[in-house]
Write a protein that holds these residues in place. Structure first.
Motif, PDB file in Angstrom:
ATOM      1  N   ILE A  29      16.895 -22.040  -7.352  1.00 45.96           N
ATOM      2  CA  ILE A  29      17.652 -21.137  -8.206  1.00 45.96           C
ATOM      3  C   ILE A  29      16.718 -20.424  -9.170  1.00 45.96           C
ATOM      4  O   ILE A  29      17.138 -19.855 -10.153  1.00 45.96           O
ATOM      5  N   GLY A  30      15.427 -20.467  -8.860  1.00 49.89           N
ATOM      6  CA  GLY A  30      14.487 -19.681  -9.637  1.00 49.89           C
ATOM      7  C   GLY A  30      13.937 -20.365 -10.858  1.00 49.89           C
ATOM      8  O   GLY A  30      13.806 -19.747 -11.912  1.00 49.89           O
ATOM      9  N   ASP A  31      13.605 -21.624 -10.770  1.00 49.65           N
ATOM     10  CA  ASP A  31      13.059 -22.346 -11.920  1.00 49.65           C
ATOM     11  C   ASP A  31      11.636 -21.919 -12.245  1.00 49.65           C
ATOM     12  O   ASP A  31      10.904 -21.398 -11.406  1.00 49.65           O
ATOM     13  N   VAL A  32      11.244 -22.181 -13.471  1.00 42.80           N
ATOM     14  CA  VAL A  32       9.860 -22.028 -13.905  1.00 42.80           C
ATOM     15  C   VAL A  32       9.209 -23.403 -13.887  1.00 42.80           C
ATOM     16  O   VAL A  32       9.761 -24.370 -14.421  1.00 42.80           O
ATOM     17  N   TRP A  33       8.059 -23.487 -13.253  1.00 42.66           N
ATOM     18  CA  TRP A  33       7.316 -24.740 -13.215  1.00 42.66           C
ATOM     19  C   TRP A  33       5.929 -24.533 -13.822  1.00 42.66           C
ATOM     20  O   TRP A  33       5.299 -23.494 -13.617  1.00 42.66           O
ATOM     21  N   ILE A  34       5.467 -25.533 -14.544  1.00 43.48           N
ATOM     22  CA  ILE A  34       4.111 -25.524 -15.102  1.00 43.48           C
ATOM     23  C   ILE A  34       3.314 -26.614 -14.402  1.00 43.48           C
ATOM     24  O   ILE A  34       3.800 -27.729 -14.222  1.00 43.48           O
ATOM     25  N   ILE A  35       2.100 -26.276 -13.999  1.00 45.54           N
ATOM     26  CA  ILE A  35       1.209 -27.261 -13.390  1.00 45.54           C
ATOM     27  C   ILE A  35      -0.120 -27.233 -14.132  1.00 45.54           C
ATOM     28  O   ILE A  35      -0.771 -26.183 -14.215  1.00 45.54           O
ATOM     29  N   THR A  36      -0.505 -28.354 -14.689  1.00 46.52           N
ATOM     30  CA  THR A  36      -1.776 -28.436 -15.400  1.00 46.52           C
ATOM     31  C   THR A  36      -2.923 -28.628 -14.405  1.00 46.52           C
ATOM     32  O   THR A  36      -2.702 -28.927 -13.235  1.00 46.52           O
ATOM     33  N   ASP A  37      -4.138 -28.475 -14.892  1.00 48.09           N
ATOM     34  CA  ASP A  37      -5.302 -28.793 -14.049  1.00 48.09           C
ATOM     35  C   ASP A  37      -5.994 -30.046 -14.571  1.00 48.09           C
ATOM     36  O   ASP A  37      -7.203 -30.204 -14.488  1.00 48.09           O
ATOM     37  N   GLY A  38      -5.182 -30.944 -15.110  1.00 45.93           N
ATOM     38  CA  GLY A  38      -5.688 -32.185 -15.709  1.00 45.93           C
ATOM     39  C   GLY A  38      -5.426 -32.159 -17.210  1.00 45.93           C
ATOM     40  O   GLY A  38      -5.227 -31.113 -17.816  1.00 45.93           O
ATOM     41  N   PRO A  72      21.759  -5.883 -10.640  1.00 45.20           N
ATOM     42  CA  PRO A  72      21.808  -6.092  -9.182  1.00 45.20           C
ATOM     43  C   PRO A  72      20.776  -7.121  -8.724  1.00 45.20           C
ATOM     44  O   PRO A  72      19.600  -7.048  -9.089  1.00 45.20           O
ATOM     45  N   GLY A  73      21.252  -8.110  -7.966  1.00 40.07           N
ATOM     46  CA  GLY A  73      20.374  -9.154  -7.463  1.00 40.07           C
ATOM     47  C   GLY A  73      20.264 -10.364  -8.366  1.00 40.07           C
ATOM     48  O   GLY A  73      19.734 -11.405  -7.962  1.00 40.07           O
ATOM     49  N   ASP A  74      20.761 -10.250  -9.595  1.00 36.29           N
ATOM     50  CA  ASP A  74      20.654 -11.347 -10.560  1.00 36.29           C
ATOM     51  C   ASP A  74      22.001 -11.989 -10.872  1.00 36.29           C
ATOM     52  O   ASP A  74      22.153 -12.711 -11.862  1.00 36.29           O
ATOM     53  N   GLU A  75      22.984 -11.750 -10.018  1.00 37.71           N
ATOM     54  CA  GLU A  75      24.338 -12.240 -10.296  1.00 37.71           C
ATOM     55  C   GLU A  75      24.403 -13.764 -10.420  1.00 37.71           C
ATOM     56  O   GLU A  75      25.277 -14.291 -11.120  1.00 37.71           O
ATOM     57  N   ILE A  76      23.474 -14.460  -9.758  1.00 39.32           N
ATOM     58  CA  ILE A  76      23.501 -15.923  -9.778  1.00 39.32           C
ATOM     59  C   ILE A  76      23.406 -16.492 -11.190  1.00 39.32           C
ATOM     60  O   ILE A  76      23.913 -17.573 -11.479  1.00 39.32           O
ATOM     61  N   TRP A  77      22.766 -15.719 -12.099  1.00 41.15           N
ATOM     62  CA  TRP A  77      22.559 -16.250 -13.444  1.00 41.15           C
ATOM     63  C   TRP A  77      23.832 -16.273 -14.280  1.00 41.15           C
ATOM     64  O   TRP A  77      23.840 -16.839 -15.380  1.00 41.15           O
ATOM     65  N   GLN A  78      24.904 -15.705 -13.762  1.00 37.91           N
ATOM     66  CA  GLN A  78      26.186 -15.835 -14.442  1.00 37.91           C
ATOM     67  C   GLN A  78      26.647 -17.289 -14.448  1.00 37.91           C
ATOM     68  O   GLN A  78      27.330 -17.742 -15.375  1.00 37.91           O
ATOM     69  N   SER A  79      26.268 -18.023 -13.387  1.00 33.28           N
ATOM     70  CA  SER A  79      26.757 -19.402 -13.259  1.00 33.28           C
ATOM     71  C   SER A  79      25.652 -20.452 -13.282  1.00 33.28           C
ATOM     72  O   SER A  79      25.934 -21.648 -13.237  1.00 33.28           O
ATOM     73  N   GLN A  80      24.401 -20.028 -13.344  1.00 35.66           N
ATOM     74  CA  GLN A  80      23.281 -20.960 -13.341  1.00 35.66           C
ATOM     75  C   GLN A  80      22.414 -20.752 -14.571  1.00 35.66           C
ATOM     76  O   GLN A  80      22.283 -19.632 -15.074  1.00 35.66           O
ATOM     77  N   LYS A  81      21.790 -21.832 -15.019  1.00 31.09           N
ATOM     78  CA  LYS A  81      20.839 -21.748 -16.130  1.00 31.09           C
ATOM     79  C   LYS A  81      19.409 -21.805 -15.600  1.00 31.09           C
ATOM     80  O   LYS A  81      19.128 -22.463 -14.598  1.00 31.09           O
ATOM     81  N   MET A  82      18.535 -21.114 -16.300  1.00 29.28           N
ATOM     82  CA  MET A  82      17.114 -21.209 -16.017  1.00 29.28           C
ATOM     83  C   MET A  82      16.606 -22.559 -16.524  1.00 29.28           C
ATOM     84  O   MET A  82      17.025 -23.041 -17.585  1.00 29.28           O
ATOM     85  N   ARG A  83      15.683 -23.159 -15.767  1.00 34.10           N
ATOM     86  CA  ARG A  83      15.096 -24.436 -16.185  1.00 34.10           C
ATOM     87  C   ARG A  83      13.576 -24.333 -16.205  1.00 34.10           C
ATOM     88  O   ARG A  83      12.982 -23.599 -15.426  1.00 34.10           O
ATOM     89  N   CYS A  84      12.981 -25.077 -17.108  1.00 35.14           N
ATOM     90  CA  CYS A  84      11.525 -25.191 -17.187  1.00 35.14           C
ATOM     91  C   CYS A  84      11.147 -26.631 -16.872  1.00 35.14           C
ATOM     92  O   CYS A  84      11.623 -27.563 -17.527  1.00 35.14           O
ATOM     93  N   ARG A  85      10.308 -26.810 -15.857  1.00 30.59           N
ATOM     94  CA  ARG A  85       9.901 -28.148 -15.441  1.00 30.59           C
ATOM     95  C   ARG A  85       8.394 -28.154 -15.266  1.00 30.59           C
ATOM     96  O   ARG A  85       7.743 -27.100 -15.336  1.00 30.59           O
ATOM     97  N   TRP A  86       7.823 -29.325 -15.033  1.00 33.07           N
ATOM     98  CA  TRP A  86       6.362 -29.369 -14.980  1.00 33.07           C
ATOM     99  C   TRP A  86       5.827 -30.541 -14.166  1.00 33.07           C
ATOM    100  O   TRP A  86       6.535 -31.514 -13.903  1.00 33.07           O
ATOM    101  N   ILE A  87       4.575 -30.389 -13.765  1.00 30.79           N
ATOM    102  CA  ILE A  87       3.814 -31.461 -13.121  1.00 30.79           C
ATOM    103  C   ILE A  87       2.499 -31.597 -13.879  1.00 30.79           C
ATOM    104  O   ILE A  87       1.751 -30.621 -14.012  1.00 30.79           O
ATOM    105  N   ILE A  88       2.214 -32.780 -14.350  1.00 25.39           N
ATOM    106  CA  ILE A  88       0.949 -33.058 -15.024  1.00 25.39           C
ATOM    107  C   ILE A  88      -0.013 -33.598 -13.968  1.00 25.39           C
ATOM    108  O   ILE A  88       0.120 -34.735 -13.518  1.00 25.39           O
ATOM    109  N   SER A  89      -0.932 -32.764 -13.539  1.00 22.93           N
ATOM    110  CA  SER A  89      -1.842 -33.152 -12.456  1.00 22.93           C
ATOM    111  C   SER A  89      -2.734 -34.309 -12.877  1.00 22.93           C
ATOM    112  O   SER A  89      -3.259 -34.317 -13.997  1.00 22.93           O
TER     113      SER A  89
END
Length: 445
Positions: A29-38, A72-89
């Motif tokens: 659903i288009g999440d934002v992910w952060i990946i560290t390099d250590g 146009p094309g962004d209708e999904i955000w009416q019912s979904q929230k953006m999320r920020c998640r991450w992986i600590i390498s």
């Protein structure tokens, strides 16, 4: 708190398991992910600035979902929230980083924010094309690809921040020279790895000290020195122009080889600078090895008055216990740049709380728009107590113009080194090219 625990739990699960995700794709659903390099994501420094920038974007995006959902094309955000998640390498090995890209993609990433220059080796053309086909964009923070494929390379004119920080340190040191005259007035720096992003800070710092030493007829410098001195004891113009030149010390080994605190090389270099050379001000561009420098100063029997200039963020907040040791910090606008480019990643523009579609957003990612280092608005120094009385003067237009001249010189050096494949090219440049006798790379002050 519950949200944090859910995200942390998901991160732990994903970071510890690679099986079972490569067989099927989790719906995105288009999440934002952060990946560290250590390193730690919650370090109150570089990585955390990336996180906070992404979280600011996510918060503002969700506040505007009703508006965004009408595009146009962004209708999904009416019912979904953006999320920020991450992986600590767990490390910066290429296979580790590429595996983490895979995990984020299958867990629902739309945009992957990569923190740190170690991602350069992992982002091969093949990898970039693969994720482009999946509709995933990357934002690479503090490193630059030559020919990006749906990758925005965010680099910063750190030499401008370094220049202002070096100049601020020089002014402060001469204003307080009585406490440091016994060994001469001395400033230095050291870095973790001899990379472009590290040397840019160090180069700017060098030229900040050079400018102070060689442009004494600038009455503005004397005024700032006296602004930091007691009103009852101002420095005369004749003393200022004839005395108190600052020595900038380069040492044979100025890079520790990494960023982890407590290493043999880190302790050796910090000991040499503080107890051997008795430097009065040191700027560490070496990640967690700032801890080693602070510890060396604290435990020194001969140089406990030494001061530190931080980098990337206001490091008095990172090292609150030693805030009086910091004069200022040379800054990169990591938080703001990550937040801004995430809007572009979603083909949107956010300005003064107004969201609009951005039809030409691809130019920020496909290499058609030159991805130059971010200068004004993304560089500067922190307004700490030690330099508060001269801060506004230092960040004025006249000194910003001088800082831009340092960038012009740095760009010439960078272009000359672009085709040099030697692993030691930036270390060699620091020792030989960044010198007032090398006219080609000398700022035209």
């Amino acid at each position: 708190m519950k949200t944090f625990l859910r995200v942390a739990s998901a991160t732990l699960l994903i970071s510890s398991s690679t099986a079972g995700l490569t067989g099927c794709s989790i719906s995105s659903i288009g999440d934002v992910w952060i990946i560290t390099d250590g390193g730690d994501l919650f370090d109150k420094a570089f990585n955390q600035q990336v996180l906070e920038g992404a979280q600011e974007f996510t918060d503002n995006f969700n506040k505007n979902r009703t508006i965004i959902g009408k595009f146009p094309g962004d209708e999904i955000w009416q019912s979904q929230k953006m999320r920020c998640r991450w992986i600590i390498s767990r490390d910066n090995d290429v296979s580790t980083l590429q595996n983490n890209y895979n995990l984020a993609a299958f867990a629902g990433a739309k945009t992957i924010v990569l923190a740190g220059f170690h991602h350069l080796e992992a982002l091969t053309p093949k990898i970039q094309n693969f994720y482009k086909a999946l509709g995933i964009r990357f934002i690479l923070v503090d490193a630059q690809l030559e020919n990006p494929i749906d990758v925005a390379s965010l680099t910063y004119s750190a030499e401008q921040s370094g220049f202002l920080a070096g100049l601020a340190g020089a002014i402060w040191l001469v204003a307080n020279h009585e406490a440091y005259d016994s060994n001469g007035l001395k400033m230095s720096t050291f870095g973790g790895l001899p990379a472009q992003t590290i040397v840019s800070y160090m180069m700017g710092y060098y030229w900040g000290v050079y400018y102070f030493n060689n442009f004494r007829t600038n009455n503005d410098l004397l005024k700032m020195v006296n602004d930091l001195r007691p009103n009852t004891n101002p420095m005369s113009s004749s003393d200022f122009t004839s005395k108190y030149k600052i020595s900038f010390d380069k040492i044979a080994k100025q890079f520790t080889g990494g960023f982890e605190s407590g290493t043999k090389d880190s302790k050796s270099i910090t000991s040499q600078l503080i107890d051997g050379n008795r430097e009065d001000i040191v700027m560490p561009v070496a990640g967690a090895q700032t801890i080693d420098l602070l510890s060396t100063i604290k435990n020194s029997s001969i140089n406990r008055n030494a001061k530190v200039i931080g980098v990337d963020v206001d490091q008095t907040k990172q090292y609150d216990y030693a805030k009086n040791t910091f004069l200022t910090s040379a800054l990169k606008g990591i938080h703001a740049s990550v937040s801004n480019w995430l809007w572009y990643a979603f083909n949107l523009n956010y300005d003064k709380s107004v969201v609009q579609p951005l039809n030409d957003a691809s130019k920020y990612f496909d290499g058609t728009k030159p991805q130059v280092s971010l200068g004004k608005g993304y560089t500067g120094i922190s307004d700490n107590d030690a330099i508060n009385l001269i801060y506004q003067n230092l960040v004025s237009a006249s000194y910003e113009l001088l800082a831009q001249k340092v960038t012009a010189a740095f760009n010439i050096l960078s272009n000359d080194l672009a085709t040099n494949s030697s692993s030691s090219k930036w270390e060699d440049a620091w020792q030989t090219k960044i010198d007032d006798k090398e006219l080609k790379y000398k700022p035209k002050f």
